[in-house]
Enzyme design. Structure first.
Site, PDB file in Angstrom:
ATOM      1  N   HIS A  44       0.820  -1.214   0.000  1.00  0.00           N
ATOM      2  CA  HIS A  44       0.000   0.000   0.000  1.00  0.00           C
ATOM      3  C   HIS A  44       0.852   1.261   0.000  1.00  0.00           C
ATOM      4  O   HIS A  44       0.389   2.315  -0.457  1.00  0.00           O
ATOM      5  CB  HIS A  44      -0.943  -0.013   1.202  1.00  0.00           C
ATOM      6  CG  HIS A  44      -2.143  -0.878   1.001  1.00  0.00           C
ATOM      7  ND1 HIS A  44      -3.375  -0.594   1.544  1.00  0.00           N
ATOM      8  CD2 HIS A  44      -2.314  -2.030   0.291  1.00  0.00           C
ATOM      9  CE1 HIS A  44      -4.246  -1.526   1.175  1.00  0.00           C
ATOM     10  NE2 HIS A  44      -3.616  -2.412   0.422  1.00  0.00           N
ATOM     11  N   VAL A  79       1.177   4.282  -3.747  1.00  0.00           N
ATOM     12  CA  VAL A  79       0.798   5.688  -3.573  1.00  0.00           C
ATOM     13  C   VAL A  79       2.058   6.549  -3.587  1.00  0.00           C
ATOM     14  O   VAL A  79       2.803   6.590  -2.616  1.00  0.00           O
ATOM     15  CB  VAL A  79       0.025   5.893  -2.256  1.00  0.00           C
ATOM     16  CG1 VAL A  79      -0.398   7.345  -2.107  1.00  0.00           C
ATOM     17  CG2 VAL A  79      -1.195   4.970  -2.196  1.00  0.00           C
ATOM     18  N   ASP A 139       7.781   5.327  -0.557  1.00  0.00           N
ATOM     19  CA  ASP A 139       8.397   6.472   0.121  1.00  0.00           C
ATOM     20  C   ASP A 139       8.015   6.591   1.591  1.00  0.00           C
ATOM     21  O   ASP A 139       8.256   7.612   2.228  1.00  0.00           O
ATOM     22  CB  ASP A 139       8.017   7.769  -0.596  1.00  0.00           C
ATOM     23  CG  ASP A 139       6.503   7.995  -0.645  1.00  0.00           C
ATOM     24  OD1 ASP A 139       5.758   7.144  -0.105  1.00  0.00           O
ATOM     25  OD2 ASP A 139       6.068   9.008  -1.218  1.00  0.00           O
ATOM     26  N   THR A 192      -1.805 -15.192   0.289  1.00  0.00           N
ATOM     27  CA  THR A 192      -1.675 -16.594   0.667  1.00  0.00           C
ATOM     28  C   THR A 192      -1.566 -16.766   2.170  1.00  0.00           C
ATOM     29  O   THR A 192      -1.619 -17.883   2.677  1.00  0.00           O
ATOM     30  CB  THR A 192      -0.454 -17.242  -0.023  1.00  0.00           C
ATOM     31  OG1 THR A 192      -0.488 -18.649   0.169  1.00  0.00           O
ATOM     32  CG2 THR A 192       0.851 -16.708   0.552  1.00  0.00           C
ATOM     33  N   ASP A 237      -6.551 -17.948   3.428  1.00  0.00           N
ATOM     34  CA  ASP A 237      -6.277 -19.306   2.961  1.00  0.00           C
ATOM     35  C   ASP A 237      -6.608 -20.279   4.091  1.00  0.00           C
ATOM     36  O   ASP A 237      -5.914 -20.318   5.109  1.00  0.00           O
ATOM     37  CB  ASP A 237      -4.811 -19.421   2.545  1.00  0.00           C
ATOM     38  CG  ASP A 237      -4.401 -20.831   2.172  1.00  0.00           C
ATOM     39  OD1 ASP A 237      -5.287 -21.690   2.000  1.00  0.00           O
ATOM     40  OD2 ASP A 237      -3.185 -21.081   2.057  1.00  0.00           O
TER      41      ASP A 237
END
Length: 347
Positions: free
Chosen positions: A66, A70, A74, A195, A246
């Site tokens: 994530h 974006v 950084d 997973t 899973d």
């Protein structure tokens, strides 16, 4: 005229050279001399966290994903709210689900003690993601490093860029392509990060009870799996209840995720889309290949992780090396600066 044209060409060449050098600064050996301890610190911090939180490895991998989606990798996702910007932690894809920030804080404090003002939060998160995968039984790789930390967060961009649990395959392809991950293997291999780890019931309720406002479950869901999920996430139940991505090996990084997709047992819609969507002609063969060969998945995952880690890195003198991953560094007043080392150590 000739002189002016030559200067323009020279300026353009220098610009290209600067861009090339910027990307060249990412190197797996970046901390070999300045902070070789960072890798052991990351490993030991995650090992300690895993004793009380078995899903933390998956959470840290998700944080890195994530972050990179974006504005590049950084560490902008780690920043708290300020009067200047809204944190990415409040974006739709992160609010009440992104976690592991405290583990990164602990890791950063230990790294600062061992190697002050040396390792960026962006690099630390990338290294932590790699160590998390390894500790869960997944592949190892050398993490190219040399990133710098952003000076602000980008909540609106996070809302635009992050894939959602109900994203269609075409939306997933578009979002990956928009950040520079344009290979089908990027999408399919990185999705394999599901997973291990868990997901909240709130993100699958529509699949279980009202898919596409039909009043019925998602027709692609295996019937026995649907029954299992409905027991865990009953209608009008607690939406914060956690469900394993899973069911076979919930804490192990392996290729069972793809086996599940072949059996129509993907937990969230955006996962099952890789195998069941009408637009999946280029992803189905990869799902089959990774389900049949864990080595193929591991190789593709490593390649995709390195490609994702190279998205728009801030390097050189761009950004900064944060001393606290949650806030940008304080800027000194010129009149107060006598010894920069003394000042930096006091922040």
């Amino acid at each position: 005229m000739h002189s002016s044209s030559s200067l323009i060409k020279l300026g353009f060449l220098l610009l290209l050279l600067n861009v090339s050098l910027s990307h060249a600064q990412l190197s797996p050996s970046f901390y070999d001399k300045t902070c070789p301890q960072v890798f052991d610190i990351a490993t030991n911090t995650i090992k300690t966290a895993l004793r009380s939180d078995p899903r933390i490895a998956a959470s840290i991998l998700r944080l890195h994903f994530h972050d990179c989606f974006v504005n590049g990798c950084d560490a902008s996702i780690l920043l708290d709210n300020t009067t200047s910007f809204r944190t990415e932690k409040d974006a739709f894809g992160n609010a009440r689900s992104a976690r592991g920030f405290d583990v990164i804080d602990t890791m950063k404090a230990a790294v600062e003690k061992a190697c002050p003002k040396t390792v960026s939060c962006a690099d630390l998160l990338a290294i932590a993601a790699q160590k998390s995968v390894v500790l869960a039984g997944g592949p190892s790789w050398k993490v190219p490093s040399g990133r710098r930390d952003s000076l602000r967060g980008f909540m609106d961009l996070a809302n635009d860029n992050l894939p959602g649990p109900s994203s269609t395959l075409q939306v997933l392809k578009d979002k990956f392509r928009n950040v520079g991950l344009d290979r089908p293997s990027d999408l399919v291999a990185l999705s394999g990060g599901h997973t291990f780890g868990k997901n909240q019931c709130q993100f699958i309720m529509d699949r279980l009870y009202n898919f596409s406002n039909s009043g019925k479950p998602d027709p692609t869901l295996d019937k026995s799996y649907l029954s299992t999920l409905r027991k865990q996430c009953p209608r009008n139940g607690n939406l914060s209840v956690l469900v394993d991505f899973d069911l076979r090996t919930p804490t192990i990084f392996d290729n069972k995720y793809y086996v599940n997709l072949k059996e129509n047992k993907g937990l969230i819609q955006s996962d099952q889309e890789l195998f069941s969507s009408p637009d999946a002609s280029d992803t189905i063969p990869l799902v089959r290949a990774y389900a049949d060969g864990q080595g193929k998945f591991f190789d593709a995952f490593v390649e995709a992780m390195i490609r994702m880690g190279n998205l728009s890195p801030s390097t050189g003198k761009q950004g900064e090396i944060r001393l606290n991953c949650r806030v940008v560094n304080s800027k000194p007043k010129i009149m107060d600066v006598v010894d920069t080392n003394d000042f930096a150590s006091s922040i």
